[in-house]
Scaffold this motif. Structure first.
Motif, PDB file in Angstrom:
ATOM      1  N   GLY A 115      33.811  29.478  40.942  1.00  0.00           N
ATOM      2  CA  GLY A 115      33.310  30.647  41.674  1.00  0.00           C
ATOM      3  C   GLY A 115      33.225  31.863  40.770  1.00  0.00           C
ATOM      4  N   ARG A 116      34.253  32.049  39.962  1.00  0.00           N
ATOM      5  CA  ARG A 116      34.260  33.198  39.055  1.00  0.00           C
ATOM      6  C   ARG A 116      33.122  33.070  38.029  1.00  0.00           C
ATOM      7  NH1 ARG A 116      38.397  37.411  37.678  1.00  0.00           N
ATOM      8  NH2 ARG A 116      37.959  38.071  35.584  1.00  0.00           N
ATOM      9  N   GLU A 117      32.944  31.856  37.541  1.00  0.00           N
ATOM     10  CA  GLU A 117      31.838  31.644  36.584  1.00  0.00           C
ATOM     11  C   GLU A 117      30.491  31.925  37.256  1.00  0.00           C
ATOM     12  OE1 GLU A 117      32.510  27.688  35.148  1.00  0.00           O
ATOM     13  OE2 GLU A 117      34.407  28.314  34.244  1.00  0.00           O
ATOM     14  N   ALA A 118      30.391  31.490  38.513  1.00  0.00           N
ATOM     15  CA  ALA A 118      29.136  31.714  39.245  1.00  0.00           C
ATOM     16  C   ALA A 118      28.882  33.212  39.417  1.00  0.00           C
ATOM     17  CB  ALA A 118      29.195  31.033  40.606  1.00  0.00           C
ATOM     18  N   TYR A 119      29.954  33.966  39.624  1.00  0.00           N
ATOM     19  CA  TYR A 119      29.808  35.422  39.767  1.00  0.00           C
ATOM     20  C   TYR A 119      29.224  36.010  38.475  1.00  0.00           C
ATOM     21  CZ  TYR A 119      30.854  40.356  40.415  1.00  0.00           C
ATOM     22  OH  TYR A 119      30.736  41.731  40.508  1.00  0.00           O
ATOM     23  N   TYR A 120      29.811  35.615  37.354  1.00  0.00           N
ATOM     24  CA  TYR A 120      29.321  36.130  36.073  1.00  0.00           C
ATOM     25  C   TYR A 120      27.860  35.757  35.856  1.00  0.00           C
ATOM     26  CZ  TYR A 120      34.132  37.120  34.732  1.00  0.00           C
ATOM     27  OH  TYR A 120      35.400  37.613  34.678  1.00  0.00           O
ATOM     28  N   ALA A 121      27.542  34.530  36.254  1.00  0.00           N
ATOM     29  CA  ALA A 121      26.173  34.049  36.028  1.00  0.00           C
ATOM     30  C   ALA A 121      25.149  34.886  36.794  1.00  0.00           C
ATOM     31  CB  ALA A 121      26.068  32.586  36.444  1.00  0.00           C
ATOM     32  N   GLU A 122      25.568  35.502  37.875  1.00  0.00           N
ATOM     33  CA  GLU A 122      24.638  36.334  38.663  1.00  0.00           C
ATOM     34  C   GLU A 122      24.328  37.670  37.978  1.00  0.00           C
ATOM     35  OE1 GLU A 122      22.970  35.742  41.358  1.00  0.00           O
ATOM     36  OE2 GLU A 122      23.900  33.944  42.175  1.00  0.00           O
ATOM     37  N   LYS A 123      25.141  38.029  36.990  1.00  0.00           N
ATOM     38  CA  LYS A 123      24.989  39.300  36.256  1.00  0.00           C
ATOM     39  C   LYS A 123      24.912  40.497  37.220  1.00  0.00           C
ATOM     40  CE  LYS A 123      22.551  37.459  32.188  1.00  0.00           C
ATOM     41  NZ  LYS A 123      23.653  36.875  31.562  1.00  0.00           N
ATOM     42  N   ILE A 124      25.876  40.544  38.099  1.00  0.00           N
ATOM     43  CA  ILE A 124      25.898  41.620  39.088  1.00  0.00           C
ATOM     44  C   ILE A 124      26.507  42.870  38.461  1.00  0.00           C
ATOM     45  CG2 ILE A 124      26.878  42.331  41.322  1.00  0.00           C
ATOM     46  CD1 ILE A 124      26.940  39.287  42.010  1.00  0.00           C
ATOM     47  N   PHE A 182      25.872  32.688  47.978  1.00  0.00           N
ATOM     48  CA  PHE A 182      26.760  32.618  46.811  1.00  0.00           C
ATOM     49  C   PHE A 182      27.629  31.357  46.785  1.00  0.00           C
ATOM     50  CE2 PHE A 182      26.065  37.199  47.500  1.00  0.00           C
ATOM     51  CZ  PHE A 182      25.578  37.541  46.255  1.00  0.00           C
ATOM     52  N   VAL A 183      27.946  30.836  47.969  1.00  0.00           N
ATOM     53  CA  VAL A 183      28.859  29.688  48.022  1.00  0.00           C
ATOM     54  C   VAL A 183      28.079  28.384  47.927  1.00  0.00           C
ATOM     55  CG1 VAL A 183      30.588  28.480  49.431  1.00  0.00           C
ATOM     56  CG2 VAL A 183      30.496  30.984  49.432  1.00  0.00           C
ATOM     57  N   LEU A 186      35.662  36.786  42.301  1.00  0.00           N
ATOM     58  CA  LEU A 186      36.285  37.533  41.204  1.00  0.00           C
ATOM     59  C   LEU A 186      37.760  37.171  41.049  1.00  0.00           C
ATOM     60  CD1 LEU A 186      34.610  40.982  41.824  1.00  0.00           C
ATOM     61  CD2 LEU A 186      34.545  39.749  39.660  1.00  0.00           C
ATOM     62  N   ALA A 187      38.402  36.841  42.170  1.00  0.00           N
ATOM     63  CA  ALA A 187      39.819  36.457  42.122  1.00  0.00           C
ATOM     64  C   ALA A 187      39.978  34.959  41.874  1.00  0.00           C
ATOM     65  CB  ALA A 187      40.494  36.862  43.428  1.00  0.00           C
ATOM     66  N   SER A 188      38.898  34.285  41.553  1.00  0.00           N
ATOM     67  CA  SER A 188      38.903  32.838  41.289  1.00  0.00           C
ATOM     68  C   SER A 188      39.433  32.040  42.479  1.00  0.00           C
ATOM     69  CB  SER A 188      39.731  32.500  40.046  1.00  0.00           C
ATOM     70  OG  SER A 188      39.234  33.170  38.944  1.00  0.00           O
ATOM     71  N   LYS A 189      38.955  32.359  43.662  1.00  0.00           N
ATOM     72  CA  LYS A 189      39.383  31.628  44.860  1.00  0.00           C
ATOM     73  C   LYS A 189      38.168  30.983  45.536  1.00  0.00           C
ATOM     74  CE  LYS A 189      43.510  32.987  44.205  1.00  0.00           C
ATOM     75  NZ  LYS A 189      44.550  32.065  43.796  1.00  0.00           N
ATOM     76  N   PRO A 190      38.341  29.753  46.012  1.00  0.00           N
ATOM     77  CA  PRO A 190      37.234  29.122  46.728  1.00  0.00           C
ATOM     78  C   PRO A 190      37.018  29.803  48.086  1.00  0.00           C
ATOM     79  CG  PRO A 190      39.186  27.755  46.876  1.00  0.00           C
ATOM     80  CD  PRO A 190      39.540  28.896  45.961  1.00  0.00           C
ATOM     81  N   VAL A 191      35.794  29.749  48.571  1.00  0.00           N
ATOM     82  CA  VAL A 191      35.459  30.439  49.818  1.00  0.00           C
ATOM     83  C   VAL A 191      35.099  29.427  50.901  1.00  0.00           C
ATOM     84  CG1 VAL A 191      33.921  32.135  50.903  1.00  0.00           C
ATOM     85  CG2 VAL A 191      34.590  32.412  48.507  1.00  0.00           C
ATOM     86  N   ILE A 192      35.700  29.619  52.074  1.00  0.00           N
ATOM     87  CA  ILE A 192      35.349  28.775  53.219  1.00  0.00           C
ATOM     88  C   ILE A 192      34.472  29.621  54.142  1.00  0.00           C
ATOM     89  CG2 ILE A 192      36.235  27.509  55.208  1.00  0.00           C
ATOM     90  CD1 ILE A 192      38.894  27.193  53.611  1.00  0.00           C
ATOM     91  N   THR A 193      33.224  29.228  54.265  1.00  0.00           N
ATOM     92  CA  THR A 193      32.316  30.016  55.099  1.00  0.00           C
ATOM     93  C   THR A 193      31.553  29.080  56.046  1.00  0.00           C
ATOM     94  OG1 THR A 193      30.662  31.783  55.041  1.00  0.00           O
ATOM     95  CG2 THR A 193      30.381  30.009  53.457  1.00  0.00           C
ATOM     96  N   CYS A 194      30.662  29.647  56.854  1.00  0.00           N
ATOM     97  CA  CYS A 194      29.921  28.823  57.815  1.00  0.00           C
ATOM     98  C   CYS A 194      28.432  28.818  57.466  1.00  0.00           C
ATOM     99  CB  CYS A 194      30.106  29.371  59.225  1.00  0.00           C
ATOM    100  SG  CYS A 194      31.780  29.143  59.813  1.00  0.00           S
ATOM    101  N   THR A 195      27.784  27.792  57.933  1.00  0.00           N
ATOM    102  CA  THR A 195      26.359  27.640  57.607  1.00  0.00           C
ATOM    103  C   THR A 195      25.515  28.779  58.179  1.00  0.00           C
ATOM    104  OG1 THR A 195      26.286  26.174  59.512  1.00  0.00           O
ATOM    105  CG2 THR A 195      26.325  25.128  57.338  1.00  0.00           C
TER     106      THR A 195
END
Lengths: 342, 266
Positions: free
Chosen positions: A320-329, A282-283, A265-274
């Motif tokens: 990321g923000r676009e992906a959030y919208y696409a999920e229609k949460i 989501f990532v 939502l804040a338009s920031k990339p996420v660093i996560t682990c497998t």
């Protein structure tokens, strides 16, 4: 409709679960329903758990005090053990120490004895629910893997989703979470010692790991690049998101993970682990963030990559923000599914 | 020193200051509100599901609903306001009145009937807020008309013009709600819309308090109706032109879609 939401209560321990429960109750009320929230006290400890399961099973909430309840929505173990003819379960997670966190080598005899009881309890009550939803694909996956039950993943938005904004990045990675072993702040701090760029790391939240983390920061000589900010206000949290270069979120097998959605939502990339569970749904690696092996070197490489390629990181955030919208949460979707599914 | 190169203490202090500043601006974060409204309105306007009509607690829009013919309108109004169906004579008279004078006027006449007043008292009936507001304006305008009849002809003209304008507004608002009702909105969706509209009004109120330019009307229902009309002025002047255009486009598209569906419905 008269709706009863059931969940656990753990005094003075607040986390995402609390928001989940309160958010649902507020949404149902906003949509015109009469809603009461029944929260049962929850205590860790094998004997306590056994008692709590028995207590939940004895509750029949069809018409307490002759007031007819149209539907019961249960969110947590063991409250989904109670009885109601229209009982819907929206599972946050099961009793995890009996499932994916269970280690037969380290389990006490009491926990080993409790495990089959919890599994039987879950099979009995989750399979009997009128509808079974999970709060994330990861939770649904676990349910299928351990109990052979199918649940539909149902997402809800983070708290005050509409307030997240994006600002210029100020060259730091941000990780807001309780300071607990499963959240793996330690791994991230170790990763910071392996970075080659001057990226900084800001961590917020309180928890049992605080002292160890402070010691680790000192031992690794990261005092000028890593900071524990403790508890912060919602506005401060949003500001920290807004100016972050990237959001680091490397927990172990998280259920859902608001942090991922808030970062998007804040338009920031996420660093996560497998192996981080919920966030991995989501990532998308290289598109909205990085999915790394859960080791300091891999996380350090992702942090450096974000720092060295700022424009690319910014673009990932936008995606990321676009992906959030696409999920229609939305809560609208949640209320429709939980209340009107026939 | 650039933002990136600053030391960690300076960075944390800047972030805290920034958060404090944002806190004060938060209540007027129009972009956030716009986003929130869009999030709420789009699913509401897109829904196809059926809403249940509650005869004990109808909304004004449901009483005036255009998808009912005049006879059904009279039956619904009788049933709610008097707790019975109209007799043959009453049904014919009021149906003709509705066709001639409009439903608002008919509803006002029914509301003032002694039988209605007795029934309201006896059943402790809770009237919809919209109906009460309508009644209040009706009484004011009628009282003014009475004064005018005693010789103030200029005033009479003004009052009549006012009356006509308000009738038109109600009609537009009613039309908007009718579409929603006919699409079969569920109660909770309808309420979510109401919440959204209330918030829009609240923001407008805040702007007014701060002396920021407002549109000629601050009634959100009217604004929505106007947004649907191609000749209407942008109802949300207090947003930037770009934002206002985006909002109007959203509503207009949604309403166009609903109207199209409305025509297709059997």
């Amino acid at each position: 409709m008269k709706l009863l939401v059931t969940a656990n209560h753990t005094p003075f321990i607040a986390g995402g679960a609390n928001y989940h429960v309160e958010g649902l109750v507020a949404a149902l009320r906003r949509y015109g329903h009469q809603v009461e929230c029944l929260r049962l006290p929850f205590h860790y400890g094998e004997t306590q758990i056994e008692r709590q399961m028995m207590f939940a099973e004895q509750l029949d909430l069809t018409a307490p005090n002759d007031v007819l309840v149209d539907r019961v929505i249960s969110l947590q173990f063991p409250t989904y053990g109670l009885h109601h003819h229209a009982h819907v379960v929206w599972l946050m997670h099961q009793h995890r120490v009996c499932y994916e966190l269970y280690d037969p080598k380290q389990a006490s005899p009491a926990l080993a004895a409790l495990k089959p009881q919890v599994e039987a309890f879950d099979r009995r009550h989750l399979s009997g629910a009128k509808h079974l939803f999970a709060n994330s694909p990861r939770v649904a996956e676990r349910l299928h893997y351990y109990n052979g039950l199918m649940a539909e993943p149902l997402y809800h938005p983070p708290h005050q989703a509409e307030h997240f904004t994006c600002g210029d990045d100020w060259g730091y990675a941000f990780y807001p979470s309780r300071l607990e072993p499963l959240k793996r702040q330690m791994l991230l701090i170790e990763a910071m010692a392996n970075t080659r760029t001057p990226i900084k790391l800001l961590l917020t939240g309180e928890g049992s790991q605080r002292r160890q983390l402070e010691e680790l920061i000192e031992r690794l000589g990261l005092g000028n690049r890593v900071r524990l900010l403790g508890h912060i206000s919602e506005q401060e949290k949003r500001t920290l998101y807004a100016h972050a270069l990237a959001v680091a979120f490397p927990p172990f097998d998280e259920d859902y993970g608001y942090v991922t959605l808030e970062a998007m939502l804040a338009s920031k990339p996420v660093i996560t682990c497998t192996d981080s569970g919920g966030p991995t749904a989501f990532v998308e690696h290289g598109v909205t963030g990085w999915k790394c092996e859960p080791c300091p070197q891999a996380l350090a490489a992702a942090l450096d990559d974000a720092y060295a390629h700022r424009a690319q990181a910014k673009q990932m955030g936008k995606q990321g923000r676009e992906a959030y919208y696409a999920e229609k949460i939305s809560w609208h979707q949640v209320v429709t599914k939980l209340v009107y599914s026939e | 020193m650039t933002n990136v190169e600053q030391d960690i203490d300076t960075l944390v202090k800047r972030l805290k200051d920034q958060a404090m500043l944002a806190d004060t601006q938060d209540s007027l974060a129009i972009e956030s509100w716009l986003w929130l409204w869009q999030q709420r309105l789009v699913p509401i306007l897109q829904t196809q599901q059926h809403r249940l009509y509650d005869p004990r607690a109808p909304r004004l829009a449901e009483l005036l609903s255009a998808h009912l013919d005049d006879q059904a309108f009279v039956e619904r109004a009788y049933s709610f306001l008097m707790g019975r169906m109209p007799d043959q004579q009453g049904a014919r008279y009021h149906s003709e009145l509705a066709a001639r004078e409009g439903r608002v006027a008919t509803l006002m006449i029914l509301l003032q009937a002694t039988e209605t007043q007795d029934y309201i008292k006896q059943e402790r009936l809770e009237l919809p807020r919209g109906l009460l507001r309508l009644n209040r304006w009706h009484r004011r305008l009628t009282a003014l008309s009475g004064v005018c009849r005693r010789g103030l002809w200029g005033w009479k003209v003004i009052v009549n013009l006012l009356w006509r304008r308000y009738q038109q507004r109600w009609k537009e608002e009613g039309e908007f709600y009718d579409i929603l009702v006919h699409q079969g909105q569920r109660r909770e969706e309808y309420q979510a819309l109401a919440i959204t509209l209330t918030e829009m009004a609240d923001i407008q109120q805040k702007m007014m308090t701060l002396g920021i330019a407002l549109p000629d009307t601050s009634r959100p229902g009217a604004s929505l109706s106007q947004a649907a009309s191609s000749q209407a002025k942008p109802p949300i002047k207090w947003l930037s032109d770009e934002q206002a255009a985006a909002m109007i486009k959203l509503l207009r598209d949604a309403l166009r879609g609903l109207k199209a569906n409305h025509k297709e419905a059997p």
